[in-house]
Design a protein around this motif. Sequence first.
Motif, PDB file in Angstrom:
ATOM      1  N   PRO A  12       0.792  -1.369   0.141  1.00 16.81           N
ATOM      2  CA  PRO A  12       0.069  -0.031  -0.081  1.00 16.81           C
ATOM      3  C   PRO A  12       0.850   1.360   0.028  1.00 16.81           C
ATOM      4  O   PRO A  12       1.209   1.917   0.996  1.00 16.81           O
ATOM      5  N   ARG A  13       1.315   1.764  -1.136  1.00 14.83           N
ATOM      6  CA  ARG A  13       2.345   2.713  -1.243  1.00 14.83           C
ATOM      7  C   ARG A  13       1.873   3.927  -0.674  1.00 14.83           C
ATOM      8  O   ARG A  13       2.991   4.571  -0.091  1.00 14.83           O
ATOM      9  N   LEU A  14       0.546   4.752  -0.908  1.00 14.64           N
ATOM     10  CA  LEU A  14       0.368   5.830  -0.387  1.00 14.64           C
ATOM     11  C   LEU A  14       0.365   5.643   1.200  1.00 14.64           C
ATOM     12  O   LEU A  14       0.705   6.750   1.919  1.00 14.64           O
ATOM     13  N   ALA A  15      -0.146   4.575   1.927  1.00 13.40           N
ATOM     14  CA  ALA A  15      -0.078   4.325   3.168  1.00 13.40           C
ATOM     15  C   ALA A  15       1.393   4.439   3.836  1.00 13.40           C
ATOM     16  O   ALA A  15       1.640   5.221   4.780  1.00 13.40           O
ATOM     17  N   LEU A  16       2.280   3.675   3.029  1.00 13.21           N
ATOM     18  CA  LEU A  16       3.727   3.675   3.326  1.00 13.21           C
ATOM     19  C   LEU A  16       4.196   5.332   3.354  1.00 13.21           C
ATOM     20  O   LEU A  16       5.061   5.634   4.246  1.00 13.21           O
ATOM     21  N   VAL A  17       3.676   5.704   2.721  1.00 13.96           N
ATOM     22  CA  VAL A  17       4.500   7.283   2.082  1.00 13.96           C
ATOM     23  C   VAL A  17       3.907   8.210   3.337  1.00 13.96           C
ATOM     24  O   VAL A  17       4.767   8.966   4.117  1.00 13.96           O
ATOM     25  N   GLY A  18       2.577   7.969   3.733  1.00 13.82           N
ATOM     26  CA  GLY A  18       2.197   8.563   4.906  1.00 13.82           C
ATOM     27  C   GLY A  18       2.767   8.300   6.256  1.00 13.82           C
ATOM     28  O   GLY A  18       3.140   9.222   7.063  1.00 13.82           O
ATOM     29  N   LEU A  19       3.046   6.806   6.535  1.00 13.71           N
ATOM     30  CA  LEU A  19       3.409   6.534   7.801  1.00 13.71           C
ATOM     31  C   LEU A  19       5.102   6.922   7.638  1.00 13.71           C
ATOM     32  O   LEU A  19       5.517   7.474   8.855  1.00 13.71           O
ATOM     33  N   LEU A  20       5.691   6.679   6.766  1.00 10.96           N
ATOM     34  CA  LEU A  20       7.094   6.781   6.756  1.00 10.96           C
ATOM     35  C   LEU A  20       7.401   8.234   6.815  1.00 10.96           C
ATOM     36  O   LEU A  20       8.438   8.807   7.554  1.00 10.96           O
ATOM     37  N   GLY A  21       6.619   9.018   5.997  1.00 11.46           N
ATOM     38  CA  GLY A  21       6.934  10.642   5.985  1.00 11.46           C
ATOM     39  C   GLY A  21       6.566  11.013   7.450  1.00 11.46           C
ATOM     40  O   GLY A  21       7.224  11.975   7.885  1.00 11.46           O
ATOM     41  N   GLY A  22       5.486  10.688   8.003  1.00  9.50           N
ATOM     42  CA  GLY A  22       5.240  11.081   9.310  1.00  9.50           C
ATOM     43  C   GLY A  22       6.319  10.978  10.340  1.00  9.50           C
ATOM     44  O   GLY A  22       6.696  11.572  11.142  1.00  9.50           O
ATOM     45  N   LEU A  23       7.019   9.477  10.170  1.00  7.59           N
ATOM     46  CA  LEU A  23       8.048   9.256  11.168  1.00  7.59           C
ATOM     47  C   LEU A  23       9.248  10.126  10.975  1.00  7.59           C
ATOM     48  O   LEU A  23       9.783  10.686  11.758  1.00  7.59           O
ATOM     49  N   PHE A  24       9.584  10.386   9.480  1.00 11.27           N
ATOM     50  CA  PHE A  24      10.530  11.219   9.166  1.00 11.27           C
ATOM     51  C   PHE A  24      10.485  12.519   9.625  1.00 11.27           C
ATOM     52  O   PHE A  24      11.396  13.153  10.402  1.00 11.27           O
ATOM     53  N   ALA A  25       9.367  13.265   9.500  1.00  7.66           N
ATOM     54  CA  ALA A  25       9.103  14.598  10.009  1.00  7.66           C
ATOM     55  C   ALA A  25       9.018  14.848  11.487  1.00  7.66           C
ATOM     56  O   ALA A  25       9.478  15.818  12.024  1.00  7.66           O
ATOM     57  N   GLY A  26       8.656  13.643  12.059  1.00 12.55           N
ATOM     58  CA  GLY A  26       8.616  13.799  13.710  1.00 12.55           C
ATOM     59  C   GLY A  26      10.015  13.828  14.043  1.00 12.55           C
ATOM     60  O   GLY A  26      10.523  14.602  15.104  1.00 12.55           O
ATOM     61  N   TYR A  27      10.824  13.056  13.733  1.00 13.75           N
ATOM     62  CA  TYR A  27      12.323  12.742  14.189  1.00 13.75           C
ATOM     63  C   TYR A  27      13.152  14.340  13.628  1.00 13.75           C
ATOM     64  O   TYR A  27      13.848  14.667  14.282  1.00 13.75           O
ATOM     65  N   LEU A  28      12.519  14.667  12.577  1.00 13.49           N
ATOM     66  CA  LEU A  28      13.443  15.853  12.101  1.00 13.49           C
ATOM     67  C   LEU A  28      12.860  16.969  13.078  1.00 13.49           C
ATOM     68  O   LEU A  28      13.942  17.718  13.405  1.00 13.49           O
ATOM     69  N   GLY A  29      11.646  17.003  13.574  1.00 13.77           N
ATOM     70  CA  GLY A  29      11.312  18.159  14.552  1.00 13.77           C
ATOM     71  C   GLY A  29      12.216  17.774  15.849  1.00 13.77           C
ATOM     72  O   GLY A  29      12.635  18.764  16.582  1.00 13.77           O
ATOM     73  N   LEU A  30      12.200  16.378  16.098  1.00 19.99           N
ATOM     74  CA  LEU A  30      12.977  16.162  17.461  1.00 19.99           C
ATOM     75  C   LEU A  30      14.215  16.402  17.724  1.00 19.99           C
ATOM     76  O   LEU A  30      14.680  16.919  18.666  1.00 19.99           O
ATOM     77  N   THR A  31      14.994  16.385  16.652  1.00 21.02           N
ATOM     78  CA  THR A  31      16.407  16.425  16.701  1.00 21.02           C
ATOM     79  C   THR A  31      16.805  17.882  16.114  1.00 21.02           C
ATOM     80  O   THR A  31      18.070  18.209  16.225  1.00 21.02           O
ATOM     81  N   ALA A  32      15.981  18.739  15.651  1.00 21.48           N
ATOM     82  CA  ALA A  32      16.474  20.050  15.257  1.00 21.48           C
ATOM     83  C   ALA A  32      17.038  20.776  16.203  1.00 21.48           C
ATOM     84  O   ALA A  32      18.145  21.655  16.073  1.00 21.48           O
ATOM     85  N   VAL A  33      16.602  20.428  17.313  1.00 29.05           N
ATOM     86  CA  VAL A  33      17.397  21.366  18.643  1.00 29.05           C
ATOM     87  C   VAL A  33      18.498  20.885  19.294  1.00 29.05           C
ATOM     88  O   VAL A  33      19.227  21.467  19.764  1.00 29.05           O
ATOM     89  N   ILE A  34      19.070  19.393  18.741  1.00 24.73           N
ATOM     90  CA  ILE A  34      20.012  19.039  19.043  1.00 24.73           C
ATOM     91  C   ILE A  34      21.145  19.701  19.266  1.00 24.73           C
ATOM     92  O   ILE A  34      22.088  20.186  20.072  1.00 24.73           O
ATOM     93  N   PRO A  35      21.604  20.279  17.862  1.00 26.43           N
ATOM     94  CA  PRO A  35      22.780  21.048  17.743  1.00 26.43           C
ATOM     95  C   PRO A  35      22.886  22.374  18.331  1.00 26.43           C
ATOM     96  O   PRO A  35      23.999  23.000  18.441  1.00 26.43           O
TER      97      PRO A  35
END
Length: 392
Positions: A12-35
């Motif tokens: 289910p490619r569209l579902a995977l895009v949403g799920l993987l994209g959601g994880l990517f964006a979530g971790y992007l926000g989490l780690t943007a503050v680290i440096p």
Amino acid sequence: MSGAATEEQPLPRLALVGLLGGLFAGYLGLTAVIPVLPGFLRERHGAGDLTVGVVVTVTAVTALLVRPVAGALADRYGHRTVMLTGALVVAAGGLLYLAPLGVPALVAVRLLLGAGEAALFTAGAVWIVQLAPHHRRGQLIGLYGVSMWGGISAGTFLGATVQQAGYPAVWVLSAAAPAVGAALVALVPAPPRTAPAAKGGGLLLRPALLPGVALTFGAAGYAGLAAFVVLHLDERGIGHGVVVLSCFSAVYAGTRLVIGHLPDRLGPRRVATWCGVGEAVGLLVIAVAPNLPVAVAGAVVMGVGFSLLHPSLALMVMNRTDPARQGAAIGAYTSFWDLGLAVWGPATGLVAAGFGYPAVFVAGAAGAIVAAAMALRIGKPVAVGQPVEVRA
């Protein structure tokens, strides 16, 4: 009827895009503050090294404790619900950085973010397996990890870049990215519910225990590499430790993209065993490397082995767990990664202080061999109604 995909169903490619994209964006926000967080703490609060270390790393405390709980809640209330909640919690934590908070309040915010990260990752880890055909579950577990590490890499880069516009710009990024992630997750249809889940068993949930302990030993090599490869190569007059780390990261991601299907094809028990051996060989090569090409070669071997160790062990957990408890099991299993870093971070420091930098990589290799031996001895799947391990 279970929400898991069958072998005949397409991805289910569209579902995977949403799920993987959601994880990517979530971790992007989490780690943007680290440096930028260490400099912020020193500049605005006059914080010392201990305070900086506590504020930056305290998220691991709640992540370790909340992962099994988040998995059990995902089993009971639905994986999309818990993953969406985790993304929203991470976004809310980003907004809280904008408030004029003292150090104790910042610690509380970081603890909240650890809980959100645990919910985001754990619920999605089981959900993506439900979306996958059985013969591609290990591959998609690997791609899930690539999405996480991609978000981490992008977050640290963008956070350092956006800091030029001031700290508030970084805080806005840390809130906006998980909010986008939540929107992507919300677009994915909720999977059908399985039978009501039994109560979880925390870190001691039986199907997750042995693979989790193996993962803890496997984490020793990564902890040593991340902390000491730069110092190790500088001491040997080689330098360029950052190049070795970059090669490791690139091979880690590339392996999952190119041969991430191997745990499905050859069986997770076999692949996990050889991955532990490969990680150990790579670490030993780095320990004795006389020049940069040899050190890079060691990082390549370690990266290939370490890359598939986690998804192989995770697939063993899934194969041994009743479908109604897979969220709790994966939550417990991934908590062992946090536990491993918490244990091996200080332990490798003690080894380096007492025996020198090469000993750090020898200790990591020993841990990887223990992980390989444990993977080899973990029995066949025993959960009722679960598919057996595929063997070549």
